[in-house]
Design a protein around this motif. Structure first.
Motif, short mmCIF file in Angstrom:
data_model
loop_
_atom_site.label_atom_id
_atom_site.label_comp_id
_atom_site.label_asym_id
_atom_site.label_seq_id
_atom_site.Cartn_x
_atom_site.Cartn_y
_atom_site.Cartn_z
N GLU A 1 -15.04 -1.47 33.96
CA GLU A 1 -14.07 -2.03 33.02
C GLU A 1 -12.67 -1.75 33.54
O GLU A 1 -12.37 -0.67 34.02
CB GLU A 1 -14.24 -1.43 31.62
N SER B 1 -8.79 -2.45 32.02
CA SER B 1 -8.01 -2.94 30.89
C SER B 1 -6.63 -2.29 30.88
O SER B 1 -6.44 -1.18 31.41
CB SER B 1 -8.72 -2.65 29.56
N GLN C 1 -4.58 -4.88 23.69
CA GLN C 1 -5.23 -4.62 24.97
C GLN C 1 -5.83 -5.91 25.52
O GLN C 1 -6.28 -6.77 24.75
CB GLN C 1 -6.33 -3.56 24.84
N GLY D 1 -8.51 -7.09 29.02
CA GLY D 1 -9.28 -6.50 30.11
C GLY D 1 -10.51 -7.32 30.46
O GLY D 1 -10.79 -8.38 29.87
N ARG E 1 -14.78 -6.45 31.46
CA ARG E 1 -15.74 -5.35 31.36
C ARG E 1 -17.17 -5.86 31.42
O ARG E 1 -17.45 -7.04 31.19
CB ARG E 1 -15.54 -4.60 30.04
#
Length: 519
Positions: free
Chosen positions: A106, A108, A505, A507, A509
């Motif tokens: 991940e 982020s 946030q 990201g 993942r």
């Protein structure tokens, strides 16, 4: 970095690895309990199937055609997109063995509004997963995760509250922290955490009605978003579990794990003192009187293994499969409680469930909830749930037998002394998904240290707490939950000196393990 990101995009499905376990994180439970799930039937048409099992998760993939439930049934269009969205980086397929290797991770970045320090939020996780089917009855999986992260202020407060206890000249002092669902931490740069962990399991199922599982992957008991018996936010510890189905309508699960209190022993000859161990056990019996209804009885126990000075063998009854056999031991040696739960598929689109838990005294916990999957083109979930946990619930006679692991509560992540009203609305269409989770807590003299073996802080909070998360994303791979996402979390505490938090946030993942921050 580019190679790692490319690896994320071309991560796998489980393909035909049907002997392994599906993860017990929220995404996979939602897919398992999706009342409108379609899978190919014998005549190649699509039919709707529904899960009404033991609710002791994870399940073996082949038990309910889970590889079909989780899988992507869309037409890939070309060999390139088939490889991009549904294949492993490395695949070895022979007559008696199938091996799959893929990177996991991940990446982020985010920002907590109102933070004037100039620090940004981030998570940098790199890892690898290996899984294999050997012959027809044996499967294993292992994964390693290396992490560096900086979390929001309310998450840091929570992580630090569950740190390990070291002895000092005046008693104990608390250091480091524990990330829910992951591992204990070490400091990293400014307000950051460094932590690593490995998870794995093997499955041996010589018969359709019997299986043996051992490992340290996460478990979950129930049909709700939360569990009042065994949640999936805990840190993995070695366990042994057997499942036996008999008389068609009955199923028995036997589960034992070596858990720990993160309290260093006072006397030791090694570099650091060992932690205080204990054994947590669950005997879980399921009865299915109807194909759409299952009723469950469970006995959960925590067995003492010594104290802060020395480790001792647990009571001989620790491995007894008989309900109520723990009552033979003294309250100093074991803490036990009992649960009665149900899962009822009322219609093809509507499911209701509940749990009632008590150690047979004045303390208790209860849950009631519904799941609604309307029959519309957009895959939709509406979930409403209410949880109540009284004071003293999950607390043994001594702190050594509290129902906790790595200082974290094993059942609900909030421990005890609270009520929770939960609402989830999720929709997904052509890989694009949108979800809103709202948690409203009513706290009464609540403390994060309530179930820890050592309590250095006696401060408590009473009042309302709201945690709402909005997330939108694009899911590339259905089976490994590979997605690009953006999320907003709004959290507000309604009590004296309460904090307000707003964070954003974004990201990418592989969502095999939940990022737990709904507290």
């Amino acid at each position: 970095m580019k190679r790692l990101l490319l690896g994320l995009f071309i991560l796998p499905s489980w393909l035909e690895a049907q002997q392994g376990l599906i993860p017990s994180s929220t995404y996979y439970r939602d897919r398992l309990l999706d009342n409108q799930c379609l899978i190919p039937s014998i005549d190649s048409t699509m039919e709707s199937v529904s899960f009404v099992g033991s609710s002791f998760l994870p399940e073996i993939e082949k038990a309910y055609d889970l590889h079909q439930r989780i899988g992507d049934q869309s037409n890939s269009g070309s060999k390139f997109t088939e490889r991009l969205l549904k294949k492993h980086i490395v695949e070895v397929d022979s007559r008696d063995a199938k091996v799959f290797i893929s990177p996991v991770g991940e990446f982020s970045v985010g920002k907590e509004m109102g933070d004037t320090s100039g620090n940004y939020l981030y998570k940098n996780t790199r890892g690898i997963q290996i899984q294999a089917d050997l012959f027809k009855n044996f499967s294993f999986q292992t994964a390693l995760y290396e992490n560096q992260a900086r979390f929001s202020s309310f998450e840091r407060d929570f992580i630090d509250a569950y740190g390990e206890y070291y002895t000092s000249t005046t008693g104990y002092n608390q250091q480091n922290g524990v990330v829910p669902g992951a591992a204990r931490t070490k400091p990293f740069k400014t307000y950051g955490y460094d932590y690593a962990f490995a998870v794995g399991h093997f499955v041996y199922s010589p018969f359709k009605t019997f299986s043996v599982v051992a490992g340290n992957n996460q478990q979950f008991i129930g049909s709700g978003y939360r569990s009042l018996l065994y949640g999936n936010h805990h840190v993995g510890t070695p366990y042994f579990r057997t499942k036996f189905t008999f008389l068609k309508k009955w199923e028995w699960n036997f589960y034992r794990t070596r858990s720990i209190n993160l309290v260093r022993k006072k006397t030791y000859t090694t570099v650091e003192g060992y932690y205080q161990p204990k054994i947590v056990g669950v005997n879980h019996v399921t009865w299915r009187p109807h194909q759409k209804l299952s009723v469950h009885f469970s006995e959960s126990t925590v067995w003492k293994m010594g104290d802060s000075l020395a480790t001792k063998a647990a009571h001989p009854m620790v491995f007894s499969p008989l309900p109520f056999s723990s009552r033979i031991a003294s309250n100093e040696a074991v803490y036990s409680f009992y649960g009665l739960s149900f899962d009822w598929l009322v219609t093809k689109t509507f499911r209701t469930y509940g749990q009632f838990v008590t150690p047979i005294n004045s303390s208790f916990a209860g849950q009631i909830g519904i799941r609604f999957n309307p029959k519309i083109p957009i895959r939709t979930l509406l979930q409403l749930e209410y949880n109540f946990v009284s004071k003293d619930m999950y607390e043994g006679t001594s702190g050594l037998t509290n129902y906790s692991n790595y200082n974290l509560p094993i059942a609900h992540i909030m421990g005890n002394r609270f009520q929770e009203f939960l609402c989830r609305v999720h929709g997904e269409y052509h890989r694009i998904y949108l979800g809103v989770n709202t948690h409203l807590f009513l706290l009464s003299d609540h403390s994060l240290h309530q179930l820890q073996a050592v309590q250095l802080q006696n401060s408590t909070n009473s009042g309302l707490l709201n945690n709402t998360k909005l997330e939108i994303g694009y899911r590339f791979n259905q089976k490994l939950n590979i997605n690009i996402y953006g999320q907003c979390v709004l959290r507000k505490e309604w009590w004296e000196q309460g904090k307000n938090t707003l964070l954003f946030q974004v990201g990418i993942r592989t969502g095999l393990i939940d990022n737990v921050n709904d507290f």
